[in-house]
Design a protein around this motif. Structure first.
Motif, PDB file in Angstrom:
ATOM      1  N   TYR A  46     -11.735  11.679   3.316  1.00 52.70           N
ATOM      2  CA  TYR A  46     -12.587  12.741   3.828  1.00 52.70           C
ATOM      3  C   TYR A  46     -13.918  12.794   3.110  1.00 52.70           C
ATOM      4  CZ  TYR A  46      -9.927  14.898   0.049  1.00 52.70           C
ATOM      5  OH  TYR A  46      -9.306  15.164  -1.136  1.00 52.70           O
ATOM      6  N   THR A  47     -14.551  13.936   3.157  1.00 51.17           N
ATOM      7  CA  THR A  47     -15.949  14.092   2.762  1.00 51.17           C
ATOM      8  C   THR A  47     -16.296  13.240   1.548  1.00 51.17           C
ATOM      9  OG1 THR A  47     -15.829  16.359   3.521  1.00 51.17           O
ATOM     10  CG2 THR A  47     -17.714  15.771   2.181  1.00 51.17           C
ATOM     11  N   GLN A  48     -17.446  12.609   1.586  1.00 52.70           N
ATOM     12  CA  GLN A  48     -17.834  11.608   0.613  1.00 52.70           C
ATOM     13  C   GLN A  48     -16.775  10.509   0.592  1.00 52.70           C
ATOM     14  OE1 GLN A  48     -19.235  12.746  -3.266  1.00 52.70           O
ATOM     15  NE2 GLN A  48     -19.981  14.696  -2.538  1.00 52.70           N
ATOM     16  N   GLY A  49     -16.592   9.942   1.732  1.00 55.28           N
ATOM     17  CA  GLY A  49     -15.528   8.953   1.914  1.00 55.28           C
ATOM     18  C   GLY A  49     -15.755   7.682   1.145  1.00 55.28           C
ATOM     19  N   ALA A  50     -15.053   6.654   1.493  1.00 54.94           N
ATOM     20  CA  ALA A  50     -15.012   5.449   0.696  1.00 54.94           C
ATOM     21  C   ALA A  50     -15.935   4.376   1.253  1.00 54.94           C
ATOM     22  CB  ALA A  50     -13.594   4.924   0.634  1.00 54.94           C
ATOM     23  N   THR A  51     -16.425   3.539   0.355  1.00 55.12           N
ATOM     24  CA  THR A  51     -17.196   2.385   0.777  1.00 55.12           C
ATOM     25  C   THR A  51     -16.318   1.429   1.570  1.00 55.12           C
ATOM     26  OG1 THR A  51     -18.534   2.582  -1.187  1.00 55.12           O
ATOM     27  CG2 THR A  51     -18.607   0.482  -0.041  1.00 55.12           C
ATOM     28  N   SER A  52     -15.115   1.249   1.115  1.00 57.87           N
ATOM     29  CA  SER A  52     -14.222   0.342   1.822  1.00 57.87           C
ATOM     30  C   SER A  52     -12.798   0.881   1.782  1.00 57.87           C
ATOM     31  CB  SER A  52     -14.262  -1.053   1.201  1.00 57.87           C
ATOM     32  OG  SER A  52     -13.837  -1.007  -0.136  1.00 57.87           O
ATOM     33  N   VAL A  53     -12.129   0.713   2.887  1.00 56.73           N
ATOM     34  CA  VAL A  53     -10.753   1.168   3.002  1.00 56.73           C
ATOM     35  C   VAL A  53      -9.923   0.054   3.623  1.00 56.73           C
ATOM     36  CG1 VAL A  53      -9.202   2.767   4.191  1.00 56.73           C
ATOM     37  CG2 VAL A  53     -11.329   3.623   3.212  1.00 56.73           C
ATOM     38  N   LEU A  54      -8.792  -0.240   3.035  1.00 57.69           N
ATOM     39  CA  LEU A  54      -7.843  -1.163   3.639  1.00 57.69           C
ATOM     40  C   LEU A  54      -6.508  -0.441   3.779  1.00 57.69           C
ATOM     41  CD1 LEU A  54      -6.841  -3.923   4.623  1.00 57.69           C
ATOM     42  CD2 LEU A  54      -6.373  -4.518   2.227  1.00 57.69           C
ATOM     43  N   ILE A  55      -6.063  -0.269   5.005  1.00 57.28           N
ATOM     44  CA  ILE A  55      -4.769   0.357   5.272  1.00 57.28           C
ATOM     45  C   ILE A  55      -3.953  -0.661   6.063  1.00 57.28           C
ATOM     46  CG2 ILE A  55      -3.571   2.321   6.307  1.00 57.28           C
ATOM     47  CD1 ILE A  55      -6.174   3.923   5.997  1.00 57.28           C
ATOM     48  N   GLU A  56      -2.993  -1.249   5.417  1.00 58.40           N
ATOM     49  CA  GLU A  56      -2.338  -2.433   5.985  1.00 58.40           C
ATOM     50  C   GLU A  56      -0.829  -2.399   5.745  1.00 58.40           C
ATOM     51  OE1 GLU A  56      -3.124  -5.985   3.841  1.00 58.40           O
ATOM     52  OE2 GLU A  56      -2.540  -7.310   5.491  1.00 58.40           O
ATOM     53  N   GLY A  57      -0.107  -2.757   6.770  1.00 59.34           N
ATOM     54  CA  GLY A  57       1.319  -3.034   6.612  1.00 59.34           C
ATOM     55  C   GLY A  57       2.182  -1.830   6.325  1.00 59.34           C
ATOM     56  N   ASN A  58       1.712  -0.661   6.688  1.00 60.72           N
ATOM     57  CA  ASN A  58       2.509   0.537   6.426  1.00 60.72           C
ATOM     58  C   ASN A  58       3.387   0.867   7.630  1.00 60.72           C
ATOM     59  OD1 ASN A  58       1.097   1.490   3.817  1.00 60.72           O
ATOM     60  ND2 ASN A  58      -0.594   1.132   5.236  1.00 60.72           N
ATOM     61  N   TYR A  59       4.482   1.541   7.345  1.00 53.50           N
ATOM     62  CA  TYR A  59       5.372   1.995   8.410  1.00 53.50           C
ATOM     63  C   TYR A  59       5.397   3.515   8.412  1.00 53.50           C
ATOM     64  CZ  TYR A  59       9.683   2.880  11.013  1.00 53.50           C
ATOM     65  OH  TYR A  59      10.606   3.354  11.912  1.00 53.50           O
ATOM     66  N   PHE A  60       4.973   4.081   9.514  1.00 56.51           N
ATOM     67  CA  PHE A  60       4.978   5.533   9.650  1.00 56.51           C
ATOM     68  C   PHE A  60       6.254   5.904  10.399  1.00 56.51           C
ATOM     69  CE2 PHE A  60       0.658   4.097   9.151  1.00 56.51           C
ATOM     70  CZ  PHE A  60       0.173   4.958   8.172  1.00 56.51           C
ATOM     71  N   ALA A  61       7.268   6.262   9.632  1.00 57.74           N
ATOM     72  CA  ALA A  61       8.619   6.386  10.178  1.00 57.74           C
ATOM     73  C   ALA A  61       8.903   7.794  10.699  1.00 57.74           C
ATOM     74  CB  ALA A  61       9.634   5.998   9.106  1.00 57.74           C
ATOM     75  N   HIS A  62       7.956   8.325  11.421  1.00 63.50           N
ATOM     76  CA  HIS A  62       8.170   9.638  12.030  1.00 63.50           C
ATOM     77  C   HIS A  62       7.283   9.740  13.266  1.00 63.50           C
ATOM     78  CE1 HIS A  62       4.268  11.070  10.493  1.00 63.50           C
ATOM     79  NE2 HIS A  62       4.598  10.524   9.339  1.00 63.50           N
ATOM     80  N   LEU A  63       7.606  10.710  14.107  1.00 66.33           N
ATOM     81  CA  LEU A  63       6.765  10.920  15.283  1.00 66.33           C
ATOM     82  C   LEU A  63       5.461  11.587  14.851  1.00 66.33           C
ATOM     83  CD1 LEU A  63       9.452  12.060  17.883  1.00 66.33           C
ATOM     84  CD2 LEU A  63       8.629   9.756  17.360  1.00 66.33           C
ATOM     85  N   ILE A  64       4.574  11.768  15.806  1.00 72.19           N
ATOM     86  CA  ILE A  64       3.249  12.313  15.493  1.00 72.19           C
ATOM     87  C   ILE A  64       3.393  13.665  14.779  1.00 72.19           C
ATOM     88  CG2 ILE A  64       2.966  13.502  17.722  1.00 72.19           C
ATOM     89  CD1 ILE A  64       0.172  11.470  16.111  1.00 72.19           C
ATOM     90  N   PRO A  65       2.669  13.895  13.684  1.00 75.40           N
ATOM     91  CA  PRO A  65       2.832  15.133  12.916  1.00 75.40           C
ATOM     92  C   PRO A  65       2.606  16.382  13.760  1.00 75.40           C
ATOM     93  CG  PRO A  65       1.560  13.545  11.673  1.00 75.40           C
ATOM     94  CD  PRO A  65       1.722  12.971  13.042  1.00 75.40           C
ATOM     95  N   THR A  66       3.410  17.398  13.461  1.00 73.89           N
ATOM     96  CA  THR A  66       3.332  18.645  14.235  1.00 73.89           C
ATOM     97  C   THR A  66       3.310  19.868  13.329  1.00 73.89           C
ATOM     98  OG1 THR A  66       5.743  18.720  14.424  1.00 73.89           O
ATOM     99  CG2 THR A  66       4.537  17.646  16.223  1.00 73.89           C
ATOM    100  N   LEU A  67       2.819  19.731  12.123  1.00 75.76           N
ATOM    101  CA  LEU A  67       2.815  20.865  11.205  1.00 75.76           C
ATOM    102  C   LEU A  67       2.097  22.071  11.824  1.00 75.76           C
ATOM    103  CD1 LEU A  67       3.298  21.985   8.270  1.00 75.76           C
ATOM    104  CD2 LEU A  67       0.974  21.198   7.790  1.00 75.76           C
TER     105      LEU A  67
END
Lengths: 339, 67
Positions: free
Chosen positions: A252-273
């Motif tokens: 978020y705010t003042q984010g990153a120069t570079s981001v790598l998001i790789e090979g993750n498993y999101f083992a739940h349905l779309i968040p509903t908080l």
């Protein structure tokens, strides 16, 4: 990633080799709550009884090995965590490069679940707050006691913002377990399981997040600084509706120069908080300058629909200057939406 | 007359990560998988060949990337 001719790899420009953690002359410290009386911490048989003592004794580039406490079947410790070290600790700037490594009794399966760290009664304090750069955390579990006061301070928190005082930069978190981080305050709107505030750089690999309102929330130290690597993690919910999750990875705010998001498993349905502000698996604000989101998988059938990624994505949100590789929804390639 | 030996300075549980891991195992503990330990030893050997380093800390996050 580059590779030496002899196949010793570089990772994100950081060479594999010396310079992090132990150096010549570094000291190894030991923590074991089972000790009859606290020792000087310099050998397993003379271990400190608390993590606090070990951190106080340690210098820069030392390592702290923490032995597990006894196994417990407390109901909030699903799936069966050991008794926690109930300590809120801080790592000062002077302890740069400190490595904290959980160790298990040989033969026990599940190394990362053995050494559990919970915040003290003050729920506004993080389980562990880091002001030092280049620290390493391996094989540790962080938990919030279910039914206890809301944990507003986050679990493993890296603080930056003040040169030579608060510089929790470039940490590595590996093979750790985060349980039920449910904070509601802090940068970005919650106290995430792993949270940074004005730091430069973070690597999170092979970790497991269960029932966390915010998994990783990352705020870098400036508009031109900061890289985030999130690889091979699992983000899970304690209920199929993912009703206690707002966002797994949030930059978020003042984010990153570079981001790598790789090979993750999101083992739940779309968040509903209820009251959630992001309700996505991944949410990168427009401040992120470059990035790659690839080879991630999201779980199950989402009401028969395929979720999407991009500026208006239903699963992953990221600006146009972040690239999408092959991400998968319901076993299909995830389409990209462009605003 | 008795001779008293005073040892000063820091303790050293092992100069390299693999050495420390082996010492942990002698104490009945384990801090990384056998696979990562094997990779760790291999990389330490390579580093020693390249730059003579005998004191190295290898993060498991790096070791896991070595195929």
């Amino acid at each position: 990633m580059s590779t030496f001719p002899d196949m010793v790899k570089h990772l994100g420009g950081v060479p594999v080799g010396t310079g992090y953690g132990w150096q010549d002359g570094s000291t190894s410290w030991f923590v074991d709550a089972a000790m009859g009386a606290t020792g000087d911490g310099k050998a397993p048989g003379r271990a400190f009884k608390t993590i606090t003592e070990a951190i106080a004794a340690a210098s820069a580039h030392d390592v702290i090995y923490i032995a597990p406490k006894a196994w417990t079947s407390l109901p909030y410790s699903y799936p069966g965590l050991n008794t926690a070290y109930a300590e809120s600790t801080t790592i000062a700037y002077a302890k740069a490069g400190l490595a904290i490594v959980g160790i298990a009794n040989q033969g026990i399966v599940g190394i990362p679940h053995g050494v559990v760290i919970r915040q003290t009664a003050s729920a506004t304090t993080a389980n562990m707050k880091v002001y030092a750069p280049l620290c390493v955390f391996e094989n540790l579990a962080f938990e919030n006691a279910e039914g206890a006061a809301t944990e507003t301070g986050g679990q493993l928190v890296f603080q930056g913002g003040t040169a030579l005082t608060y510089e929790g930069n470039a940490a590595t978190v590996y093979n750790c377990y985060f349980y039920y981080a449910n904070g509601t305050t802090g940068p970005g709107g919650w106290g995430g399981a792993v949270m940074t505030d004005q730091t430069w750089g973070l690597t999170v690999k092979n970790c497991y997040f269960l029932g966390c309102r915010g998994g990783i929330s990352f705020q870098s130290g400036g508009a031109t600084a900061g890289s985030l690597i999130v690889q091979n993690n699992i983000f899970a919910s304690r209920n199929p509706a993912a009703s206690e999750i707002d966002c797994d990875v949030f930059v978020y705010t003042q984010g990153a120069t570079s981001v790598l998001i790789e090979g993750n498993y999101f083992a739940h349905l779309i968040p509903t908080l209820s009251g959630g502000t992001r309700l996505r698996y991944i949410y990168l604000t427009a401040d992120v300058r470059q990035g790659l989101v690839t080879n991630n998988h999201i779980a199950g059938v989402q009401g028969g629909t395929h979720l999407t990624a991009g500026a208006t994505g239903s699963a992953f949100v990221f600006p146009a200057n972040v690239s999408q590789g092959a991400n998968y929804t319901n076993g299909a390639l995830m389409a990209e939406t462009v605003s | 007359m008795s001779l008293q030996i005073i040892i000063r300075g820091k303790t050293n549980f092992g100069k390299t990560r693999s050495e420390q891991e082996k010492n942990l195992r002698k104490e009945g503990y384990i801090g990384m998988s056998d696979e990562n330990l094997s990779k760790c030893e291999w990389v330490e050997k390579k580093l020693k060949e390249i730059n003579g380093s005998q004191n190295s800390f290898l993060r498991q996050a790096d070791l896991s990337e070595i195929k």
